[in-house]
Structure formats: C-alpha cells, structure tokens
Design an enzyme around this catalytic site. Sequence first.
Site, mmCIF file in Angstrom:
data_model
loop_
_atom_site.group_PDB
_atom_site.id
_atom_site.type_symbol
_atom_site.label_atom_id
_atom_site.label_comp_id
_atom_site.label_asym_id
_atom_site.label_seq_id
_atom_site.Cartn_x
_atom_site.Cartn_y
_atom_site.Cartn_z
ATOM 1 N N GLU A 146 0.795 -1.179 0.164
ATOM 2 C CA GLU A 146 0.008 -0.025 -0.003
ATOM 3 C C GLU A 146 0.981 1.328 0.030
ATOM 4 O O GLU A 146 1.673 1.430 0.999
ATOM 5 C CB GLU A 146 -0.882 0.188 1.270
ATOM 6 C CG GLU A 146 -1.996 0.899 1.137
ATOM 7 C CD GLU A 146 -2.822 1.281 2.311
ATOM 8 O OE1 GLU A 146 -2.393 0.680 3.376
ATOM 9 O OE2 GLU A 146 -4.044 1.955 2.160
ATOM 10 N N LYS A 187 -9.828 2.763 -2.340
ATOM 11 C CA LYS A 187 -10.173 2.172 -1.174
ATOM 12 C C LYS A 187 -11.440 2.287 -0.585
ATOM 13 O O LYS A 187 -11.919 3.298 -0.399
ATOM 14 C CB LYS A 187 -9.180 2.741 0.015
ATOM 15 C CG LYS A 187 -8.919 1.838 1.303
ATOM 16 C CD LYS A 187 -7.751 2.360 2.076
ATOM 17 C CE LYS A 187 -7.591 2.098 3.377
ATOM 18 N NZ LYS A 187 -6.236 2.164 4.115
ATOM 19 N N CYS A 246 -6.101 -2.611 2.078
ATOM 20 C CA CYS A 246 -5.665 -2.546 3.408
ATOM 21 C C CYS A 246 -6.854 -2.778 4.517
ATOM 22 O O CYS A 246 -7.306 -4.033 4.653
ATOM 23 C CB CYS A 246 -5.171 -1.119 3.756
ATOM 24 S SG CYS A 246 -4.317 -1.042 5.627
#
Lengths: 388, 388
Positions: free
Chosen positions: B121, B198, B235
Amino acid sequence: MSENFDISSLEDCLVKHIPPNELKEVKRILYGRSDDNAIPICETAKKIAEKNKFEVKSYQFDALSEDSRSPRIVKIGAIQNSIVASTSEPISKQRDAIHQKIGNIIDAAGADGVNILCLQEAWPMPFAFCTREKHPWCQFAESVENGPTTLFLKERAIKYNMIILSSILERDEDHSDQLWNTVVVISNSGKVMGKHRKNHIPRVGDFNESTYYMEGNTGHPVYDTQFGKIAINICYGRHHPQNWMMFGLNGAEIVFNPSATVIGALSEPLWGIEARNAAIANSYFTVAINRVGTETFPNEFSSGDGKPAHKDFGPFYGSSYVAAPDGSRSPGLSRNKDGLLICQIDLNLCRQIKDKWGFRMTQRLSLYGEKFSEASKLDYKPQVVKEN
Amino acid sequence: MSENFDISSLEDCLVKHIPPNELKEVKRILYGRSDDNAIPICETAKKIAEKNKFEVKSYQFDALSEDSRSPRIVKIGAIQNSIVASTSEPISKQRDAIHQKIGNIIDAAGADGVNILCLQEAWPMPFAFCTREKHPWCQFAESVENGPTTLFLKERAIKYNMIILSSILERDEDHSDQLWNTVVVISNSGKVMGKHRKNHIPRVGDFNESTYYMEGNTGHPVYDTQFGKIAINICYGRHHPQNWMMFGLNGAEIVFNPSATVIGALSEPLWGIEARNAAIANSYFTVAINRVGTETFPNEFSSGDGKPAHKDFGPFYGSSYVAAPDGSRSPGLSRNKDGLLICQIDLNLCRQIKDKWGFRMTQRLSLYGEKFSEASKLDYKPQVVKEN
C-alpha cells in the site's frame, strides 16, 4: 475414547518444543497473547473430570475498566464429547448413555460456576447424516419444548442457574412433522427461551444434511439473557461471514458455533480461522465447538469421493476454542478427548473494541444491502472491466 | 533495513524447533499442507536478490486436472519493502530512491516469469498519515494516468509482459484536486486498465487516513485480464467480509490486499486470519501484502493512546502471504526484510472448490441483501428475544 493422532493438541506441541523466549512471540502472533491466561478450576470440577476421564481447560479475557459501566464478568463453557453406546443399540439406549456422560460434565461446569454452557452439534445422537438412511436415525428427532433432551437439561439449568444451548435434531409436530437442525435455548430459569434453526445447510462429503432438513426459518435471533446477549451460528453457517454479521447487527456479544466436522473433509485448517475471523469482524466473542471420536455405523455408505464404501467417516477433531473481539483466542481443547473449556470473559470488551477499531462505523451497510440484492437478481451484470 | 525481532519468521521458527514427524501435522493444521511446496527460482532472480539484499520465497498451489478445461497456470508476485531515503529529504528524492529499489525487485520478478505483481500500500512514499500533517506529504499524490509512478511501471509492465498493481496516493485533478487511496491497474500491454479506490477507511491508532481521503467511489471492480480475473481490496477493507464478498460476486479469482499495518496496533494476530478467511469464504486466492521497517518522521506526533508524542509508530511486520480457496496458504515472507513472494497457482482451483464446498450455492444472498438494507435504516429494530 481417544484417537491415535500424531499430536493431540497443537498448543501442547508448540509449548513442548519451542524455547520460552521464542514461544512468547509465537503465541502472540498465533493466539494474540503471550501470557498463559489460565484461571484456577475448582476442586470439585477437577475431581469429576478425573473420575470421568475428560479434560478441563480454562482461560480468561480481560477488558479495560470503565467509569460508566461495571465489569460484566461471565463464565462461558463449551463441551466436546464422543458418543458412548454402539450405533446398533436401540435409539433410547444410545441417547441415555450420552445424557449420562454429559450430565457429569455439566456437573463439573456447574460446580465451577459456568453461566452459559453450549453443547456440540446434535449432541444427543451420532452424526448419522452420512448414511442418508432415514430409518432408524430420524427417531432421534425430538420436540423442542418437551423432548427427553430438553427435559433432561431443564433440571440442570435450574440447579446450576445456568443457560444451556442444546443442539438437537428437531421434530416439529405443529408443521407436518418436519425435521430441523435446531438449537434450543434453555434459560437459567429452566424455561425454553426460544429456538434457532441452522441457516445454512451443507451438501459436502459425508455431510448430506440437505437430505434431512431445509435452511432455517428463524432469522438471526439474539437472546437478551441475564448473562449477556447471545446467539447461535450452527456448524456450516460458520463458513458464511454474512450470517455471522447479522447476529452482530442484532446486538450479539457472544456467538456460539456448535459444530461437527472431521479430518477427512479437509476442514481442519479452516477451523482456527473462521470463528476467529467472525470475532474480529464483528467485535464479539465466538465459541467454536466440535465433536470428538470416530462414529461407526451398522451399514456401509459411500462418500462421493470415488473411494470404496465404508462404515465410518474418520474422526471429528475436537479443538474447541473461544475467540475474543480483539483477535486473541484461548488454547483449544484436545483433538481426541472429551473436554470442557471454561472461559471467564468481560463482555465490556465488545463495545471497547467496536470503539477502537470502528468496524461497525465504517461498514457501509446500506451499500452492501443494495449490492447483495442486485447481485441476487437473475439479470445481474457483474462489475467487470475488460481492456479495450 | 532489518528490525531486531525475536523471531524473523513464524514458519522458520516452527521448522527450526519442531521434530519432522510432528511438524508435518502442525503444518497441515496451521497451513493446510504438510509438504514443502516450494518451486525453483531462476538463477537471474536469485542473483538480483542476493546483490540487492532482499528475500525471495516461492510456493505452488495445484488443482485437479479437468477434461473440460486446460490448467490455467499463473505466476503471481507480491513485494514488501521498507522506504529508502530519510523522510526529511525532498519528496522527489524519496520517491526516486524507492522507485530504484523496487525496479530491482521487479527485474527479479520479471526474470522469474511473474504474470501479475502487486506492490504494498502507498508504496512510493512513507506511510505519513500518522502525522496528520498535510504539508509536505500531500506532494506525494500523483495522477493515475500520467504520474511518475505510473510512467515508471508502464515500461516494466511492457518489458516483462506483466500486470502490475500499484497502490498510490491519488490526486484527481478532474474533481477539484481531491486525494484518494487508489490502486492503479497497469495491464501487461502497458496501458492503465483502471483504478480502484479504497472502500473502507480507518480511524484507528496512527492510521488517521480519514483526515486525507474519503471512502472509495469505484465499487467492486473485477479486471478480466489475460491472466485471470483479479480485484483489489485495499488494506483496512480486509476487516470487512462484505467487501471481500462483493469482489467474489463480481467473479474475482485472485484478490490482492496491499496493506500497511504495524505491530503496535495489535493487528499482527489478525493478519494470518483475515485474508485467509476471505479466500475460504469466497473460493478465490488472496494475496496479503504488508510493508516492512520503521519509518521515522521529522516532527513528533501523538497516537491517541495516552502515551507521549514520538517520531515513529513502530515497525510494519511484513509477513506477506498467499491463501488458496481450499484454506491452505503459503509460508509468509519475513517480518523484517524486503522480500518478493512468488506463487504459481492454477486458477481452476477456484471453481473446483466452489463446486466442492458449495458456499455460493448456500449463501442465501437475497435474504442478506434484504436484512442488511433493513438493518441500515434509522428505525431498525434488532431481532432480540427476552424472557417473559
């Protein structure tokens, strides 16, 4: 009863071989805690266990102290056990023999002050669904309210002021004698507080359960008891994160997962993952309970794997454990012995972890409600990107 | 760069101390396979790794052979790395230094024939969101199409016929200069195939990411590439099973999870659980990738934990791994060293496991679409049972 496994317990094997300094780190990475959080077990319970040859393990999960709430300390218990009589004995004799064994283990749990106790899936019977035979096994089915197993447990619930979760094969006489895979929630008052039916039914390997009963129609109930808000996710439902999630959305603080799963189906590497992931994702405690022992049946059956027919489908591997919302977990019971796991937990940990990690706040629930509904429609077009 | 951990790799520690006979069973229970499924790494890749001091590990996942489909063998790669220059150096100098390091690791992956490669990430920058400072860190933000990082990778994607998934801080100039946490999908043709933002943003410990960017608005895209159907769960999205599930419903066969997570946040015991549970629940491969090393910043910051301010927030713990739909997993890369993990997989395993376990068939999607929608409404009444 004990199977001849190479290792009887994963944790014992690690403790035996890994030097203390490294073991601390291994335990932290694998189990979320370095220290041995065992709590004392009372002498009476120890004696009953010794006499009746079952293992007792204990563990403790703490929470931060709060100004606004007192600690809500609860003792939860899980029992894993093999069957007792031969599967060729009369049904009532098989059931009575299991009742007797479990009666002793409940006495130990009661002596040690367990508040909520959960038994393994379909505990008063062999897990006979592998056979696909309706007779004689359907005779194990019982009424939720007045079946012999509920009556047996009601007495003990009152005696020990203990909530008991009892997984049975249910016969619903009010709805054309249908069978269900059901957990009966027996309150510490001795009353039946409700029933929950298995939401997801397997059709894999020897688990031909869809031959016997359908997907449950009781939703995702949470029982608001004297000892916290509890729910039950029965066996194969543990593979479905959306099932775990609904119990969380209804407010569960502990979700019990009475199960029956064997080595041969390759589920053992999944066992330590699924209930623990559910505890993490939903900020509640989970209790994963499996059967132990090998059950042999009178007539041979095949397993849909191209291999010759046989009379047993390999050992259930026990390894029952408790997982906490912070991602830590207790040691497991053994893979091959009857056992009672007692965990003392502080329910306040659930909300503390919700606040800390914020998984509920960030879950975008309405988005997923919409997406799941769309994806379930016949004309759903998946969101796929192709190169021009 | 290497941290002084008690153990650098959980798997190496087990192999070192547990006798072969028991190790076999421990590996089967913990990782789903007893055998060492490493595959050879080519000499060129080995030499590059040795010269540039990074670790290379390999693993192989097989599937059954089918009459109706040929095997679909794909090599996937994951890179974990520490930053290079001091965080007080000019932004472009910091980025260039990381580009150079990663260029070498990509050369090794390319030499070994990796088809799809995913980086950690926000790989071209330190994970500076802990500081809550907008300046100078926002200068790391780049355009998806023409930023320096995309341009750097496009060349290598063409050179090695390799799809590269590049996690960056995105600057969207077409929408008022907004920032996003974005993965750029660079096709093996060298073109940008798309971007994914995300979906779930943390507000926990030092991960003050909601200060910088909002929840993603790109849905759950699956990229239908020459090497299979792939998706990216960035994540913190790994904590949300419903997020993993939507990628599965859109047809993903591999879901990459580029992450950044540190020991201090107590996430390490969750690390081995979440991506693996997703692989199991959705019958696809998952690739969990974490950063390594400790990043120190020029100005002190506090962590919302009552402790004094400091300039670093502890080491990222690496441990990148691949999990398979059958519940097995590869060994992890180390906890403290730069590394490249290469796994050869047969994508046919996904559908084989879907058929075997039947989790899609039994998921009751429309029920959960409805329930999640209900539960997201302001007037939702949870399904709670109280004793009369």
